[in-house]
Design a protein around this motif. Sequence first.
Motif, short mmCIF file in Angstrom:
data_model
loop_
_atom_site.label_atom_id
_atom_site.label_comp_id
_atom_site.label_asym_id
_atom_site.label_seq_id
_atom_site.Cartn_x
_atom_site.Cartn_y
_atom_site.Cartn_z
N TYR A 32 0.86 -1.18 0.00
CA TYR A 32 0.00 0.00 0.00
C TYR A 32 0.90 1.23 0.00
O TYR A 32 1.89 1.26 0.72
N VAL A 39 3.73 0.45 2.59
CA VAL A 39 3.57 -0.58 3.62
C VAL A 39 3.45 -1.92 2.88
O VAL A 39 2.63 -2.06 1.98
N ALA A 41 2.04 -5.15 3.03
CA ALA A 41 1.03 -5.88 3.81
C ALA A 41 1.19 -7.39 3.62
O ALA A 41 0.93 -8.17 4.54
N SER A 61 -2.59 -8.44 15.00
CA SER A 61 -3.21 -7.34 14.28
C SER A 61 -2.16 -6.69 13.38
O SER A 61 -1.03 -6.48 13.79
N GLY A 62 -2.53 -6.43 12.14
CA GLY A 62 -1.59 -5.80 11.20
C GLY A 62 -0.69 -6.79 10.48
O GLY A 62 0.17 -6.41 9.69
N SER A 63 -0.89 -8.12 10.72
CA SER A 63 0.00 -9.11 10.10
C SER A 63 -0.37 -9.41 8.64
O SER A 63 0.38 -10.08 7.95
N GLY A 64 -1.54 -8.92 8.19
CA GLY A 64 -1.90 -9.11 6.79
C GLY A 64 -3.05 -10.08 6.55
O GLY A 64 -3.34 -10.43 5.40
N THR A 67 -5.83 -8.52 4.40
CA THR A 67 -5.29 -8.29 3.05
C THR A 67 -5.21 -9.61 2.29
O THR A 67 -5.59 -9.68 1.12
P1 ADP Z 1 -4.75 -7.75 9.85
O1 ADP Z 1 -6.00 -8.12 9.13
O2 ADP Z 1 -3.85 -8.91 10.16
O3 ADP Z 1 -5.00 -6.90 11.07
P2 ADP Z 1 -4.30 -6.05 7.55
O4 ADP Z 1 -4.29 -6.98 6.40
O5 ADP Z 1 -5.54 -5.26 7.81
O6 ADP Z 1 -3.86 -6.84 8.86
O7 ADP Z 1 -3.11 -5.01 7.39
C1 ADP Z 1 -1.76 -5.39 7.07
C2 ADP Z 1 -0.90 -4.12 6.97
O8 ADP Z 1 -1.33 -3.36 5.84
C3 ADP Z 1 -1.03 -3.20 8.17
O9 ADP Z 1 0.23 -2.61 8.39
C4 ADP Z 1 -2.04 -2.18 7.71
O10 ADP Z 1 -1.84 -0.96 8.37
C5 ADP Z 1 -1.74 -2.07 6.24
N1 ADP Z 1 -2.92 -1.71 5.43
C6 ADP Z 1 -4.04 -2.44 5.29
N2 ADP Z 1 -4.92 -1.82 4.47
C7 ADP Z 1 -4.32 -0.67 4.08
C8 ADP Z 1 -4.69 0.42 3.23
N3 ADP Z 1 -5.87 0.42 2.59
N4 ADP Z 1 -3.82 1.44 3.07
C9 ADP Z 1 -2.61 1.44 3.70
N5 ADP Z 1 -2.20 0.44 4.50
C10 ADP Z 1 -3.03 -0.59 4.70
#
Ligand code: ADP
Length: 270
Positions: A32, A39, A41, A61-64, A67
């Motif tokens: 992203y 970042v 992801a 949390s934040g592990s992807g 995504t």
């Molecule tokens: P999880 O579901 O495990 O909590 P995510 O898949 O939501 O993790 O996020 C993985 C990483 O990607 C995190 O660092 C998050 O901040 C980043 N991220 C997710 N969606 C976006 C986005 N739309 N724009 C920027 N960063 C994103």
Amino acid sequence: MTDTTARTAQPVPPENGGRTAAVRADGVTKKYGLGENAVVALDDVTIGLPRGEFTAIMGPSGSGKSTLMHCLAGLDTVSAGRVFVGDDELTEMNDKQLTRLRRDRIGFIFQAFNLVPTLSALENILLPMSVAGRQPDAEWLDTVVDTTGLRNRLDHRPSQLSGGQQQRVACARSLVGRPDVIFADEPTGNLDSRSGGEVLELLRESVRGSGQTIVMVTHDPVAAGYTDHVVFLADGRLIDRLREPTPATVLERMKDLDTRVAAAVKGPRA
Ligand code: ADP
């Protein structure tokens, strides 16, 4: 039995158990943003999720997790790599083909149920099929209504149903079209433990009894204990997997992973 689970933070090879993968990611990276602010992801994730299995995606949390689910379901594009549903490559499809694939071959269950408030339970269950112009198989619809325990609630609107019943409507809605794969995003996140248990039992039964493939994002070891197979993400990488999990073994593995991640962050001592 020897535990052959990978113990190092390396990509884990696909494990299809000799069966075709219902859905597969091959070297998927998702970034992203651009340049210094980018970042990562997902970082080169390769995984195959076997047909007819219930898989949990776990990780801090934040592990992807979200995504990965969005990329596997064709809800988000990838920066690199390929995604397949069965033999069909999502990453080559245009928007129209992707919309059709999501409508006809993928089911979704969300934490917030996402039912249409003005429609009855039955109308909600049938909505994706009516949009697709498909007729439900009457016998299968009957089976789904019975297994979800909604027989006496079909005329009710979502506001007249409990949270657990609403989520069972969402499960029925995803099951009735017999999709290649159902993606469930924290499906019990809004439910008390009893209703949550009923929903998880229902999902597990649809895998065991009808061969449905389900992929569930969860942070809850109890929910993961209902699945056949858990994959663990950290920092966008697939770092571990566990077959035939129980809440206790999932919890133990999570603690173990936390320790490894903390050690990796700290680095070797000088
Ligand atoms: P999880 O579901 O495990 O909590 P995510 O898949 O939501 O993790 O996020 C993985 C990483 O990607 C995190 O660092 C998050 O901040 C980043 N991220 C997710 N969606 C976006 C986005 N739309 N724009 C920027 N960063 C994103």
